[in-house]
Write a protein that holds these residues in place. Structure first.
Motif, mmCIF file in Angstrom:
data_model
loop_
_atom_site.group_PDB
_atom_site.id
_atom_site.type_symbol
_atom_site.label_atom_id
_atom_site.label_comp_id
_atom_site.label_asym_id
_atom_site.label_seq_id
_atom_site.Cartn_x
_atom_site.Cartn_y
_atom_site.Cartn_z
ATOM 1 N N THR A 198 0.850 -1.200 0.000
ATOM 2 C CA THR A 198 0.000 0.000 0.000
ATOM 3 C C THR A 198 0.880 1.243 0.000
ATOM 4 O O THR A 198 1.058 1.901 1.016
ATOM 5 N N GLY A 200 0.329 3.838 -2.106
ATOM 6 C CA GLY A 200 -0.378 4.888 -2.824
ATOM 7 C C GLY A 200 -0.799 4.377 -4.190
ATOM 8 O O GLY A 200 0.019 3.854 -4.937
ATOM 9 N N ALA A 201 -2.107 4.553 -4.500
ATOM 10 C CA ALA A 201 -2.662 3.987 -5.743
ATOM 11 C C ALA A 201 -2.386 4.910 -6.918
ATOM 12 O O ALA A 201 -3.284 5.523 -7.477
ATOM 13 N N LYS A 202 -1.112 5.010 -7.278
ATOM 14 C CA LYS A 202 -0.719 5.866 -8.394
ATOM 15 C C LYS A 202 -0.487 5.001 -9.629
ATOM 16 O O LYS A 202 0.378 4.124 -9.614
ATOM 17 N N PRO A 206 -6.322 0.439 -6.475
ATOM 18 C CA PRO A 206 -5.915 0.430 -5.064
ATOM 19 C C PRO A 206 -5.475 -0.953 -4.591
ATOM 20 O O PRO A 206 -6.039 -1.970 -4.996
ATOM 21 N N ASN A 207 -4.444 -0.961 -3.759
ATOM 22 C CA ASN A 207 -4.048 -2.193 -3.076
ATOM 23 C C ASN A 207 -4.729 -2.242 -1.713
ATOM 24 O O ASN A 207 -4.922 -1.208 -1.067
ATOM 25 N N VAL A 208 -5.074 -3.438 -1.319
ATOM 26 C CA VAL A 208 -5.779 -3.613 -0.057
ATOM 27 C C VAL A 208 -5.046 -4.673 0.752
ATOM 28 O O VAL A 208 -4.662 -5.709 0.212
ATOM 29 N N LEU C 18 -14.469 7.923 -4.292
ATOM 30 C CA LEU C 18 -15.343 6.807 -3.900
ATOM 31 C C LEU C 18 -15.474 5.853 -5.078
ATOM 32 O O LEU C 18 -15.545 6.283 -6.228
ATOM 33 N N VAL C 48 -5.466 11.371 -3.701
ATOM 34 C CA VAL C 48 -5.928 9.976 -3.707
ATOM 35 C C VAL C 48 -4.788 9.004 -4.036
ATOM 36 O O VAL C 48 -4.768 7.861 -3.562
ATOM 37 N N GLU C 49 -3.820 9.455 -4.813
ATOM 38 C CA GLU C 49 -2.718 8.569 -5.221
ATOM 39 C C GLU C 49 -1.663 8.390 -4.136
ATOM 40 O O GLU C 49 -0.734 7.609 -4.314
ATOM 41 N N ARG C 50 -1.775 9.161 -3.071
ATOM 42 C CA ARG C 50 -0.793 8.989 -1.992
ATOM 43 C C ARG C 50 -1.451 8.801 -0.629
ATOM 44 O O ARG C 50 -0.802 8.914 0.403
ATOM 45 N N THR C 51 -2.742 8.490 -0.656
ATOM 46 C CA THR C 51 -3.451 8.297 0.611
ATOM 47 C C THR C 51 -3.567 6.811 0.941
ATOM 48 O O THR C 51 -3.812 5.992 0.063
ATOM 49 N N VAL C 52 -3.360 6.495 2.217
ATOM 50 C CA VAL C 52 -3.597 5.141 2.707
ATOM 51 C C VAL C 52 -4.564 5.232 3.881
ATOM 52 O O VAL C 52 -4.298 5.933 4.861
ATOM 53 N N ARG C 68 -11.099 4.766 -3.390
ATOM 54 C CA ARG C 68 -10.186 4.486 -4.491
ATOM 55 C C ARG C 68 -8.723 4.663 -4.081
ATOM 56 O O ARG C 68 -7.844 4.736 -4.914
ATOM 57 N N CYS C 69 -8.474 4.770 -2.797
ATOM 58 C CA CYS C 69 -7.090 4.806 -2.317
ATOM 59 C C CYS C 69 -6.748 3.444 -1.709
ATOM 60 O O CYS C 69 -7.622 2.599 -1.520
ATOM 61 N N ASP C 70 -5.476 3.235 -1.420
ATOM 62 C CA ASP C 70 -5.045 2.008 -0.752
ATOM 63 C C ASP C 70 -5.646 1.959 0.659
ATOM 64 O O ASP C 70 -5.747 2.996 1.329
ATOM 65 N N VAL C 71 -6.001 0.766 1.086
ATOM 66 C CA VAL C 71 -6.595 0.616 2.416
ATOM 67 C C VAL C 71 -5.996 -0.608 3.121
ATOM 68 O O VAL C 71 -5.767 -1.649 2.496
ATOM 69 N N LEU C 93 3.350 9.313 2.357
ATOM 70 C CA LEU C 93 1.951 8.901 2.275
ATOM 71 C C LEU C 93 1.103 9.750 3.213
ATOM 72 O O LEU C 93 1.571 10.202 4.262
#
Lengths: 351, 74, 252
Positions: A198, A200-202, A206-208, C18, C48-52, C68-71, C93
């Motif tokens: 994880t 950042g989903a660039k 998204p990774n979970v 979302l 969104v591309e750098r949020t966890v 739509r971010c990493d979780v 992040l």
């Protein structure tokens, strides 16, 4: 190879972790592994890496979970009561396929126990100490230099199989000083990228990171994937040492500190004509059942010696499977067996 | 032409009614129509009264409402 | 009903952060509003591309389905410690922990307080609805005196179970936190205030200022056995008397 130094086991494990590229270390102080924490406190910030003295063992392993999710090499260490607290996090690491290294410098138990060396956390380490169907790779060094080597290896195995790996040592190994030639630090940049992390989903979905699904069929598939990986580990990663087994008709099966002591016993026994050998598992999980089975066909007796009431003994008996006698000698509560005491046990079973 | 317009995603609506209360003009009401999940969904009972304030959408826990406003002539 | 929006301009829609997945929350539950506000904030800040996100155990356990971010899904109560690990491992992040009252203020008490006390540069959203929603409506540490729950069938008796814990006030006693505030979502004004607070809590992190905590008083119509509109009124008239709204610390 690097420079030669005189170091304690705890310091060697810490220094090896640093050289293996451990980026984040989180722990709570406990005897007899405090030197490990102190070495990290002194050295990690100097290298621009993270050291946090966490508020608890649970917090420390949860921080490991977070750092592992981001894809960096990460470690925590503790001793028995603290490792009990970490079981929640270890189960989550396993369930979420996260690589991490956990060091257990085992002390006497149960409960608060004492601070003397013991091997009574074998079940907890090898049979899945937390909830759910999982295993960790468990590496058991028997000397200080080996503690360093196995720590380096632990990080590689953790990444390769996306699994928590435990270094299972004891207070004697942690405190003992030996000359050590430390390996050169690895180049962290050369490690393979972790596409699942994880970060950042660039430019990607998204990774979970998660260990659950409420649909039993889905969770079953997740479990089957874990089990498949465990079978691969069992096939490829079994490690053990044999000493003086070629002509032996009696074997000691022992790991860690007890295996080290037992090497002296082998020499003493041989001096009085007893054909004694040593079988030393290095990976406690996966346990070297097959090589033990093959040895058991050639000997009359496999004497398990542990600093516990007989935990590895169960795996020895599974491996030997009645091909040989399987007596047991153990000490508990932090009592370390002397070579003479072990030798007298050997004599009882020598023909 | 009304000042505002809403698009309500009927399948997202859970009929909680919070938007009805939030509306600054009485625009919204339960439609009596059930969606696939069985919820009595909200609709624009008086679309002509909508000013596009967006209070309904702010309040909607299911992000089921899109809000449009009439373009102001240049 | 055919709608024509040709001559109209869209002023409110689903935030891009979302996914299309529907929330699993009950009708009228404030978790949905809050999830939308967080997504909107992520949109507005372009992060969104750098949020966890770090999701808790409880009704918000499914958060990974919606953003739509990493979780990362954390073990119960440890979200602030997991967020600590994430942020320390990669300070670039933007990390938020989303935790309910059981997660944050009961089982995770130690992790919550010490992440705040270290001044971790993270954003924590603490959802206080005074009840355990997912497990069936049991008492929360924040349940009001006299509140009936499935484990306090005769109402919370302080002699047996103590008082509702004002956790944000405890955090506000610490030196390190930058921003500690309590917000609500029972009407549009409060929703707009809460939106501003959440944006500030994320902005603080972007600017490297340190730990921000936004407590949000939320409803649980299902377990409160109230209609959603009644639940909103209950927050406005009763809950805010015990948990007053407003900033407790703003050192930003």
């Amino acid at each position: 190879m690097g420079e030669r130094m005189l170091l304690r086991g705890n310091e060697v494990i810490a220094e090896a972790a640093i050289r293996a590229g451990c980026q984040c270390y989180f722990a709570y102080p406990i005897t007899p592994q405090a030197e490990l924490l102190e070495h990290m406190a002194k050295n990690m910030p100097r290298l621009g890496r993270t050291f946090i003295q966490a508020e608890s063992e649970i917090a420390a392993i949860s921080m490991v979970y977070g750092a592992a999710s981001v894809g960096v090499r990460t470690m925590t260490s503790s001793s028995s009561p603290g490792i009990s607290l970490k079981q929640e996090g270890i189960s989550y690491l396993a369930g979420s396929n996260l690589p991490a290294v956990i060091v257990n410098i085992v002390r006497g138990g149960p409960g608060l126990g004492d601070i003397a060396p013991a091997q009574s956390d074998y079940f907890q380490a090898t049979k899945g100490g937390g909830h759910g169907d999982y295993h960790m790779i468990v590496l058991a060094p028997s000397t200080v230099p080996e503690a360093g080597e196995l720590t380096m290896l632990a990080f590689d195995l953790a990444d390769q199989y996306r699994t928590p790996v435990m270094i299972l040592a004891d207070g004697m190994l942690g405190q003992m000083m030996e000359p050590v030639e430390l390996p050169e630090p690895i180049d962290v940049a050369s490690l393979p990228a972790k596409e699942w992390a994880t970060t950042g989903a660039k430019g990607r979905d998204p990774n979970v990171i998660l260990s659950f699904d409420l649909d039993p069929e889905v969770l079953k598939r997740m479990n089957l994937a874990l089990q498949k990986r465990y079978r691969q580990i069992e096939a490829k990663e079994v490690r053990y040492e044999e000493a003086a087994t070629e002509d032996a008709d009696i074997l000691i099966a022992a790991y860690g500190t007890v295996a080290r002591i037992s090497k002296s016993v082998v020499r003493m026994a041989r001096a009085e004509g007893i054909k004694l050998g040593l079988f030393r598992p290095i990976t406690l999980w996966p346990f070297p059942y097959q090589p033990l089975k093959e040895l058991a066909d050639r000997v009359k007796t496999v004497l398990t010696v542990e600093m516990s009431a007989g935990q590895m003994w169960e795996d020895v008996r599974l491996g030997v499977a009645e091909r040989a006698n399987t007596p047991f000698y153990g000490e508990m509560g932090g009592v370390v067996p002397t070579p003479r005491r072990i030798l007298s046990e050997v004599r009882k079973h020598a023909s | 032409m009304p000042k505002g317009m809403l698009i309500i995603d009927k399948e997202r609506c859970k009929g909680c009614g919070l938007c009805i209360v939030a509306c600054s003009h009485p625009v919204l009401a339960f439609s009596g129509e059930l969606n696939r999940s069985g919820y009595n969904v909200v609709h624009m009972e008086r679309p002509e009264a909508c000013v596009g304030c967006g209070f309904c959408a702010l309040t909607c826990p299911d992000v089921a409402i899109e809000v449009y406003r009439a373009r102001v002539p240049a | 009903m055919p709608v024509s929006t040709e001559k109209m301009v869209k002023v409110f829609g689903r935030p891009g952060s979302l996914t299309e997945a529907r929330f699993t929350y009950c009708p009228g539950c404030h978790h949905g509003i809050l999830t939308r506000i967080i997504a909107q904030t992520i949109d507005e800040l372009g992060i969104v591309e750098r949020t966890v996100g770090v999701a808790p155990v409880g009704c918000a356990v499914f958060a990974y389905l919606w953003y739509r971010c990493d979780v990362i899904q954390a073990s119960h109560g440890r979200a602030s410690a997991v967020a600590t690990g994430v942020k320390r491992a990669n300070p670039n992040l933007i990390v938020f922990a989303y935790q309910g009252d059981g997660d944050f203020a009961s089982i995770g008490t130690a992790e919550s307080i010490h992440a705040a006390n270290r001044g971790e540069n993270i954003t924590v959203i603490f959802v206080n609805n005074q009840v355990y929603g997912m497990t069936g409506g049991e008492m929360a540490p924040t349940s009001l005196v006299g509140q009936k729950t499935t484990t306090t069938p005769d109402g919370r008796d302080p002699a047996l179970f103590g008082y509702p814990i004002r956790f944000s006030e405890m955090i506000a006693q610490l030196d390190a936190p930058v921003y500690v505030t309590r917000q609500a979502l029972y009407d549009t004004k409060r929703i707009m205030d809460a939106t501003k607070a959440i944006k500030k809590a994320f902005t603080n992190q972007l600017e490297g200022k340190g730990y921000s905590l936004v407590e949000v008083l939320a409803t649980c119509p299902t377990n409160w056995r109230m209609k959603p509109t009644e639940a909103n009124k209950h927050v406005a008239e009763v809950v805010t008397k015990v948990f007053p709204l407003g900033d407790l610390i703003d050192r930003g």
